[in-house]
Design a protein around this motif. Sequence first.
Motif, PDB file in Angstrom:
ATOM      1  N   SER A  46       0.816  -1.223   0.000  1.00  0.00           N
ATOM      2  CA  SER A  46       0.000   0.000   0.000  1.00  0.00           C
ATOM      3  C   SER A  46       0.851   1.275   0.000  1.00  0.00           C
ATOM      4  O   SER A  46       0.332   2.363  -0.261  1.00  0.00           O
ATOM      5  N   GLY A  47       2.140   1.153   0.320  1.00  0.00           N
ATOM      6  CA  GLY A  47       3.006   2.332   0.238  1.00  0.00           C
ATOM      7  C   GLY A  47       3.589   2.805   1.557  1.00  0.00           C
ATOM      8  O   GLY A  47       4.098   3.924   1.651  1.00  0.00           O
ATOM      9  N   LYS A  48       3.578   1.952   2.574  1.00  0.00           N
ATOM     10  CA  LYS A  48       4.069   2.347   3.901  1.00  0.00           C
ATOM     11  C   LYS A  48       5.574   2.634   3.887  1.00  0.00           C
ATOM     12  O   LYS A  48       6.024   3.671   4.389  1.00  0.00           O
ATOM     13  N   SER A  49       6.334   1.710   3.322  1.00  0.00           N
ATOM     14  CA  SER A  49       7.792   1.925   3.268  1.00  0.00           C
ATOM     15  C   SER A  49       8.114   3.120   2.388  1.00  0.00           C
ATOM     16  O   SER A  49       8.993   3.929   2.706  1.00  0.00           O
ATOM     17  N   THR A  50       7.381   3.239   1.289  1.00  0.00           N
ATOM     18  CA  THR A  50       7.566   4.386   0.395  1.00  0.00           C
ATOM     19  C   THR A  50       7.377   5.688   1.164  1.00  0.00           C
ATOM     20  O   THR A  50       8.201   6.609   1.062  1.00  0.00           O
ATOM     21  N   LEU A  51       6.317   5.752   1.962  1.00  0.00           N
ATOM     22  CA  LEU A  51       6.049   6.966   2.743  1.00  0.00           C
ATOM     23  C   LEU A  51       7.204   7.271   3.694  1.00  0.00           C
ATOM     24  O   LEU A  51       7.684   8.409   3.763  1.00  0.00           O
ATOM     25  N   LEU A  52       7.677   6.244   4.410  1.00  0.00           N
ATOM     26  CA  LEU A  52       8.785   6.469   5.355  1.00  0.00           C
ATOM     27  C   LEU A  52      10.035   6.962   4.635  1.00  0.00           C
ATOM     28  O   LEU A  52      10.714   7.866   5.108  1.00  0.00           O
ATOM     29  N   HIS A  53      10.315   6.371   3.483  1.00  0.00           N
ATOM     30  CA  HIS A  53      11.497   6.795   2.723  1.00  0.00           C
ATOM     31  C   HIS A  53      11.382   8.254   2.297  1.00  0.00           C
ATOM     32  O   HIS A  53      12.359   9.008   2.347  1.00  0.00           O
ATOM     33  N   ARG A 207      -2.366  -4.412  17.666  1.00  0.00           N
ATOM     34  CA  ARG A 207      -2.290  -4.245  19.122  1.00  0.00           C
ATOM     35  C   ARG A 207      -1.270  -3.175  19.489  1.00  0.00           C
ATOM     36  O   ARG A 207      -1.481  -2.394  20.410  1.00  0.00           O
ATOM     37  N   LEU A 208      -0.152  -3.151  18.767  1.00  0.00           N
ATOM     38  CA  LEU A 208       0.861  -2.126  19.025  1.00  0.00           C
ATOM     39  C   LEU A 208       0.388  -0.765  18.519  1.00  0.00           C
ATOM     40  O   LEU A 208       0.536   0.245  19.199  1.00  0.00           O
ATOM     41  N   ALA A 209      -0.187  -0.754  17.330  1.00  0.00           N
ATOM     42  CA  ALA A 209      -0.651   0.512  16.744  1.00  0.00           C
ATOM     43  C   ALA A 209      -1.635   1.204  17.672  1.00  0.00           C
ATOM     44  O   ALA A 209      -1.576   2.412  17.875  1.00  0.00           O
ATOM     45  N   GLU A 210      -2.528   0.401  18.260  1.00  0.00           N
ATOM     46  CA  GLU A 210      -3.558   0.964  19.139  1.00  0.00           C
ATOM     47  C   GLU A 210      -2.971   1.703  20.327  1.00  0.00           C
ATOM     48  O   GLU A 210      -3.619   2.541  20.933  1.00  0.00           O
ATOM     49  N   ARG A 211      -1.746   1.359  20.671  1.00  0.00           N
ATOM     50  CA  ARG A 211      -1.134   1.974  21.855  1.00  0.00           C
ATOM     51  C   ARG A 211      -0.442   3.289  21.535  1.00  0.00           C
ATOM     52  O   ARG A 211      -0.018   3.989  22.449  1.00  0.00           O
ATOM     53  N   LEU A 212      -0.302   3.631  20.268  1.00  0.00           N
ATOM     54  CA  LEU A 212       0.300   4.922  19.913  1.00  0.00           C
ATOM     55  C   LEU A 212      -0.779   6.010  19.912  1.00  0.00           C
ATOM     56  O   LEU A 212      -1.967   5.726  19.902  1.00  0.00           O
ATOM     57  N   GLU A 213      -0.324   7.276  19.912  1.00  0.00           N
ATOM     58  CA  GLU A 213      -1.273   8.384  20.079  1.00  0.00           C
ATOM     59  C   GLU A 213      -2.173   8.560  18.864  1.00  0.00           C
ATOM     60  O   GLU A 213      -3.341   8.895  18.982  1.00  0.00           O
ATOM     61  N   LYS A 214      -1.592   8.390  17.681  1.00  0.00           N
ATOM     62  CA  LYS A 214      -2.363   8.563  16.455  1.00  0.00           C
ATOM     63  C   LYS A 214      -2.123   7.372  15.550  1.00  0.00           C
ATOM     64  O   LYS A 214      -1.024   6.834  15.509  1.00  0.00           O
ATOM     65  N   VAL A 215      -3.180   6.980  14.829  1.00  0.00           N
ATOM     66  CA  VAL A 215      -3.048   5.877  13.882  1.00  0.00           C
ATOM     67  C   VAL A 215      -3.538   6.335  12.515  1.00  0.00           C
ATOM     68  O   VAL A 215      -4.640   6.891  12.392  1.00  0.00           O
ATOM     69  N   TYR A 216      -2.723   6.145  11.499  1.00  0.00           N
ATOM     70  CA  TYR A 216      -3.095   6.436  10.118  1.00  0.00           C
ATOM     71  C   TYR A 216      -3.075   5.144   9.318  1.00  0.00           C
ATOM     72  O   TYR A 216      -2.280   4.248   9.592  1.00  0.00           O
ATOM     73  N   GLN A 217      -3.936   5.099   8.303  1.00  0.00           N
ATOM     74  CA  GLN A 217      -3.927   3.941   7.411  1.00  0.00           C
ATOM     75  C   GLN A 217      -3.782   4.413   5.969  1.00  0.00           C
ATOM     76  O   GLN A 217      -4.408   5.403   5.571  1.00  0.00           O
ATOM     77  N   ILE A 218      -2.974   3.715   5.202  1.00  0.00           N
ATOM     78  CA  ILE A 218      -2.890   4.015   3.773  1.00  0.00           C
ATOM     79  C   ILE A 218      -3.915   3.144   3.048  1.00  0.00           C
ATOM     80  O   ILE A 218      -3.873   1.916   3.143  1.00  0.00           O
ATOM     81  N   VAL A 219      -4.854   3.814   2.392  1.00  0.00           N
ATOM     82  CA  VAL A 219      -5.895   3.121   1.630  1.00  0.00           C
ATOM     83  C   VAL A 219      -6.026   3.815   0.279  1.00  0.00           C
ATOM     84  O   VAL A 219      -6.218   5.034   0.229  1.00  0.00           O
ATOM     85  N   ASP A 220      -5.902   3.067  -0.799  1.00  0.00           N
ATOM     86  CA  ASP A 220      -6.048   3.634  -2.136  1.00  0.00           C
ATOM     87  C   ASP A 220      -5.225   4.908  -2.316  1.00  0.00           C
ATOM     88  O   ASP A 220      -5.758   5.944  -2.737  1.00  0.00           O
ATOM     89  N   LYS A 221      -3.949   4.840  -1.946  1.00  0.00           N
ATOM     90  CA  LYS A 221      -2.990   5.927  -2.187  1.00  0.00           C
ATOM     91  C   LYS A 221      -3.193   7.144  -1.298  1.00  0.00           C
ATOM     92  O   LYS A 221      -2.520   8.152  -1.453  1.00  0.00           O
TER      93      LYS A 221
END
Length: 227
Positions: A46-53, A207-221
């Motif tokens: 979905s582009g997670k690594s791309t976003l981090l880079h 489970r880990l994501a839920e413990r962070l302050e904000k959660v984002y999801q990449i969906v359809d770019k």
Amino acid sequence: MSDFVIEARGLSKTYQDGQIKVEVLNEVDLAVKPGELVAVIGASGSGKSTLLHLLGGLDKYTAGEVRIVGEEWRTQSEVKRCQLRNEKVGFVYQLHHLLPEFNVLENVCMPLLIAGVEPIVAQEKARAILEKVGLSHRMEHRVGELSGGERQRTAIARALVRQPACVLADEPTGNLDQHTAEKVYDLFVELNRAYQTSLVMVTHDMRLAERLEKVYQIVDKKLIRER
Ligand SMILES: Nc1ncnc2c1ncn2[C@@H]1O[C@H](COP(=O)(O)OP(=O)(O)OP(=O)(O)O)[C@@H](O)[C@H]1O
Ligand SMILES: [Mg+2]
């Protein structure tokens, strides 16, 4: 100066291999404040690594802008980009990218030595952070002799040793069992508190994501705020 450690506006990325174009991100916005803990989730590809880079100035974007502590990656010289990456950003990769032929202490010292810090001072700082991650007793061991969790903790120590403004972590717990993953996660939070470092963490582990302050999801770019 911007109030954000990382600020992406209208960020788009299209990979081009010859004739084939792959659009991965389309006008994505993200702003991370100092000390904020942010999770990014999304399906494989979905582009997670791309976003981090892109956030870390490791790759060029097609449109939009990304600022790190107020400086836009694209408008910097290559020298300045390297300097910003070294000083402001700590990367933790899923495959840790440690230097196998060096020991733990040497691996953690490396970013400091590259930055021109005196070896004695570098060692002192590296020892201090290795103590925090619970690896005092493994400092002289070569990376090849460590367990998966120990390698990951070494990678985290290396990412944090220069006290960067933000840490970008790509599934840092992806290859660890649940128990070790939780410990690595706790360590992140603890170190983030201690150093006020911002964290953007890609994870498959809800489970880990839920413990962070904000959660984002990449969906359809697009990057969508989940929580
Ligand atoms: N250098 C590249 N050239 C062309 N396409 C690429 C390149 N790197 C990644 N892609 C494509 O971009 C899309 C997003 O890749 P990316 O690695 O960002 O996904 P991801 O969300 O990190 O996936 P995973 O969870 O499997 O790690 C994929 O379809 C991938 O094939
Ligand atoms: Mg990935």
